[in-house]
Motif scaffolding. Structure first.
Motif, PDB file in Angstrom:
ATOM      1  N   CYS A  73      65.773  74.894-138.107  1.00 56.62           N
ATOM      2  CA  CYS A  73      64.924  76.065-137.950  1.00 56.62           C
ATOM      3  C   CYS A  73      64.567  76.648-139.315  1.00 56.62           C
ATOM      4  N   CYS A  76      65.739  80.847-139.463  1.00 59.13           N
ATOM      5  CA  CYS A  76      67.113  81.328-139.635  1.00 59.13           C
ATOM      6  C   CYS A  76      68.016  80.286-140.294  1.00 59.13           C
ATOM      7  N   PHE A  78      69.137  77.521-138.980  1.00 59.24           N
ATOM      8  CA  PHE A  78      69.994  76.786-138.061  1.00 59.24           C
ATOM      9  C   PHE A  78      69.685  75.294-138.108  1.00 59.24           C
ATOM     10  N   CYS A  96      64.941  77.196-131.147  1.00 62.88           N
ATOM     11  CA  CYS A  96      66.149  77.438-131.923  1.00 62.88           C
ATOM     12  C   CYS A  96      67.129  78.249-131.066  1.00 62.88           C
ATOM     13  N   LYS A  98      69.513  80.037-131.985  1.00 65.76           N
ATOM     14  CA  LYS A  98      69.913  81.287-132.645  1.00 65.76           C
ATOM     15  C   LYS A  98      68.835  82.357-132.558  1.00 65.76           C
ATOM     16  N   CYS A  99      67.595  81.981-132.918  1.00 62.58           N
ATOM     17  CA  CYS A  99      66.564  83.013-133.014  1.00 62.58           C
ATOM     18  C   CYS A  99      65.387  82.766-132.064  1.00 62.58           C
ATOM     19  N   ASN A 101      63.132  80.719-132.061  1.00 58.53           N
ATOM     20  CA  ASN A 101      61.918  80.235-132.708  1.00 58.53           C
ATOM     21  C   ASN A 101      61.526  78.887-132.099  1.00 58.53           C
TER      22      ASN A 101
END
Ligand SMILES: [Zn+2]
Length: 124
Positions: A73, A76, A78, A96, A98-99, A101
Motif C-alpha cells: 500500500c 500507509c 502496509f 489494504c 489497514k487503511c 485503500n
C-alpha cells in the motif's frame, strides 16, 4: 470460457513435459492459482478432468492450491496479505487491510501456474 483455455494450456504443458521426460503416465499435477487469476478452481478442475481423457494424464491426481494475494500500500506502507472480497471469483475487490485503500500494488496472486508434476517412467 476462461477456465477452458487455461485448462487446455495446462494440459498441453504437462503432456509436453511428460513426453520430454519419456513418461508413461502422469500421476500427479500440482497447480497454484492466485486469488486474482480470475480462475474458478472448481471450474478449472472440472475442465481438466474432461481434457485429460485418453491422454497419459488421464489418471493423474490434480491438486489445486489457492495462493493469497499480497499487496503493497503506497498510502500507509502496509505490505502483506490483502483483504479480499472473493465471493465473486471474477471480480474480487482488493484493498489494504489497514487503511482500506484500493489503489494498491499487487505483488503476488495474479498467476495460475503448474507447480509440479509427478510422472511414471518405464522400468529400465
Ligand atoms: Zn494502506
Amino acid at each position: 470460457m476462461h477456465e477452458l483455455s487455461m485448462a487446455q494450456g495446462i494440459i498441453n504443458a504437462v503432456i509436453e513435459t511428460a513426453e520430454n521426460n519419456n513418461a508413461t503416465e502422469v500421476t500427479e499435477i500440482g497447480i497454484e492459482i492466485g486469488r486474482l487469476a480470475m480462475i474458478n478452481p472448481e471450474q478449472l478442475k472440472f475442465m481438466l478432468g474432461v481434457l485429460v481423457e485418453n491422454t497419459i494424464v488421464e489418471d493423474a491426481v490434480i491438486k489445486i492450491e489457492e495462493i493469497p494475494v499480497e499487496i503493497e500500500c503506497p498510502d500507509c506502507g502496509f505490505k502483506g496479505e490483502a483483504d479480499l472480497d472473493d465471493k465473486d471469483h471474477y471480480a474480487p475487490v482488493v484493498e489494504c487491510p489497514k487503511c482500506e485503500n484500493k489503489r494498491i500494488s499487487i505483488l503476488n496472486g495474479k498467476d495460475c501456474i503448474v507447480k509440479n508434476i509427478v510422472i511414471e517412467k518405464p522400468d529400465d
